[in-house]
Design an enzyme around this catalytic site. Structure first.
Site, PDB file in Angstrom:
ATOM      1  N   GLN A 124      85.889  21.858  68.017  1.00  0.00           N
ATOM      2  CA  GLN A 124      86.364  22.475  69.258  1.00  0.00           C
ATOM      3  C   GLN A 124      87.039  23.812  68.954  1.00  0.00           C
ATOM      4  OE1 GLN A 124      89.183  19.987  71.260  1.00  0.00           O
ATOM      5  NE2 GLN A 124      89.615  21.453  72.869  1.00  0.00           N
ATOM      6  N   GLY A 125      86.482  24.904  69.472  1.00  0.00           N
ATOM      7  CA  GLY A 125      87.018  26.233  69.219  1.00  0.00           C
ATOM      8  C   GLY A 125      87.790  26.770  70.409  1.00  0.00           C
ATOM      9  N   GLU A 242      90.022  15.012  76.339  1.00  0.00           N
ATOM     10  CA  GLU A 242      90.657  14.970  75.021  1.00  0.00           C
ATOM     11  C   GLU A 242      91.969  14.206  75.082  1.00  0.00           C
ATOM     12  OE1 GLU A 242      92.242  18.085  71.593  1.00  0.00           O
ATOM     13  OE2 GLU A 242      92.107  18.734  73.672  1.00  0.00           O
ATOM     14  N   GLU A 362     105.493  21.618  74.383  1.00  0.00           N
ATOM     15  CA  GLU A 362     106.018  22.530  75.403  1.00  0.00           C
ATOM     16  C   GLU A 362     104.998  22.754  76.517  1.00  0.00           C
ATOM     17  OE1 GLU A 362     108.180  23.032  71.657  1.00  0.00           O
ATOM     18  OE2 GLU A 362     106.055  23.033  72.174  1.00  0.00           O
TER      19      GLU A 362
END
Length: 378
Positions: A124-125, A242, A362
């Site tokens: 995954q890029g 994901e 965050e």
């Protein structure tokens, strides 16, 4: 939310348990990353041959057409049996579902069978050096060249890139519009001169993650997924799958590590210490909350048809709880948990990355605040 399995779901779990009991993945290779990946790839091959890879994929694409509850049962039972995740887990959990949602018939026919079998590994890029979890801030550029696109830029924290044939990658195709709108989602063939992979060694000594350098990498037009300029919407599908897809595996894994620590504490006669008992009890409570929250997210998927922003909550909860758990192990076990090469030292060091990988804590807090709780941005 009903936590009672239906007769068909119970039958699914029983069948899976019987298969896992009869199919031991074998001894896990140590101190050799290539051998370890090959072991997981062979495990996926065996899962695929028995039709246990991509259980919730449609039957016409090689899955079982299982319900999302049955898919959750699959990951729970896989973890309960202490079996490894398949080598192509990113392909199974996020690339495949994203292609199923947005892909053309030709894209599905080309890629889905090879994802299921593990023949072609996916990475995954998304993350970049200056755009971590802020996907819309990415700088990788894609310039049209005839019927193809030429990509230039850098990605980082790319899991399993050194073993991957394909990369699901987002790049900026229009710098003149709002940053969320000028993105396109590409299926990048990694096996070309314009793609260079550089492994990143982490605290554990492993190289799970990589830097990815793109210097004129070519992507044919037919490898655009979801249409030019629609990359943000396609990427949201990837991100939601994901963060929701592995929650059930991770919560069982957390429970197992906690149980192992309680056993170690009992051997050292530490359970009678009220402070130790209180800290272990708090972790037990958090593990149960994580399990139930994962099922709550499952109920939301059943209602709306796809994962929602609630997946960010389970990932955030797991990462913080796992870090607390491994730190407590160091506090209770002392030098054993700080000695290189031991199981507990590995758990402690590996957990440091939990609050970064898969979206930083965050960013996940912002998603939960804005999209789950409906709080204002400021």
């Amino acid at each position: 939310m009903d936590l009672t399995f239906s007769p068909s779901e119970q039958a699914f779990r029983d069948e899976l348990r019987q298969w896992l009991e009869a199919n031991d993945p074998g001894a896990e290779p140590e101190h050799d990353e290539d051998a370890h990946f090959a072991w997981r790839r062979d495990w996926q091959r065996r899962l695929h041959e028995a039709r246990w890879a991509g259980v919730d994929w449609p039957a016409e694409y090689g899955g079982r057409g299982a319900t999302i509850t049955e898919a959750a049962i699959f990951f729970e039972e896989l973890a309960r049996a202490r079996a490894p995740l398949p080598a192509n887990v990113l392909g199974l959990v996020i690339a495949g579902p994203t292609i199923l949602r947005w892909g053309t018939g030709e894209q599905k026919e080309r890629h889905l069978p090879a994802i299921l079998s593990g023949q072609e590994i996916w990475c995954q890029g998304f993350s970049e050096p200056d755009a971590g979890s802020d996907l819309a801030a990415l700088k990788t550029r894609a310039v049209q060249d005839g019927d193809a696109w030429m990509l230039t830029g850098q990605k980082v924290w790319t899991s399993a890139a050194q073993y991957s044939k394909w990369c699901m990658l987002v790049a900026r195709t229009d710098p003149e519009v709002a940053k969320h709108k000028g993105l396109t989602y590409f299926l990048l063939d990694m096996e070309q001169d314009g793609v260079q992979v550089r492994p990143l060694r982490q605290l554990t000594g492993e190289s799970e993650f990589n830097e990815l350098f793109l210097e004129g990498a070519r992507v044919p037009g037919e490898n655009v997924l979801g249409g030019v300029g629609n990359g943000w919407q396609v990427a949201l599908t990837t991100l939601m799958n994901e963060r929701a897809g592995l929650a059930f595996f991770l919560q069982v894994r957390l429970r197992q590590v906690l149980d192992d620590l309680i056993e170690q504490a009992a051997h050292r006669d530490l359970l009678d210490d009220p402070v130790v008992a209180d800290r272990l009890g708090e972790l037990h409570l958090k593990a149960e909350v994580l399990r139930l929250t994962a099922y709550r997210g499952l109920a939301a998927i059943e209602k709306y048809g796809q994962p929602g922003p609630e997946g960010s909550l389970t990932k955030w909860m797991w990462s913080e709880t796992n870090q607390e758990l491994t730190q407590l192990a160091a506090d209770l076990l002392g030098p054993e948990a700080l000695t290189a090469g031991t199981r507990w030292s590995y758990e402690l060091l590996r957990a440091r990355g939990n609050s970064i990988e898969g979206g930083t804590t965050e960013i996940l807090k912002n998603i939960v605040a804005e999209r789950v709780l409906g709080l204002p941005r400021r």
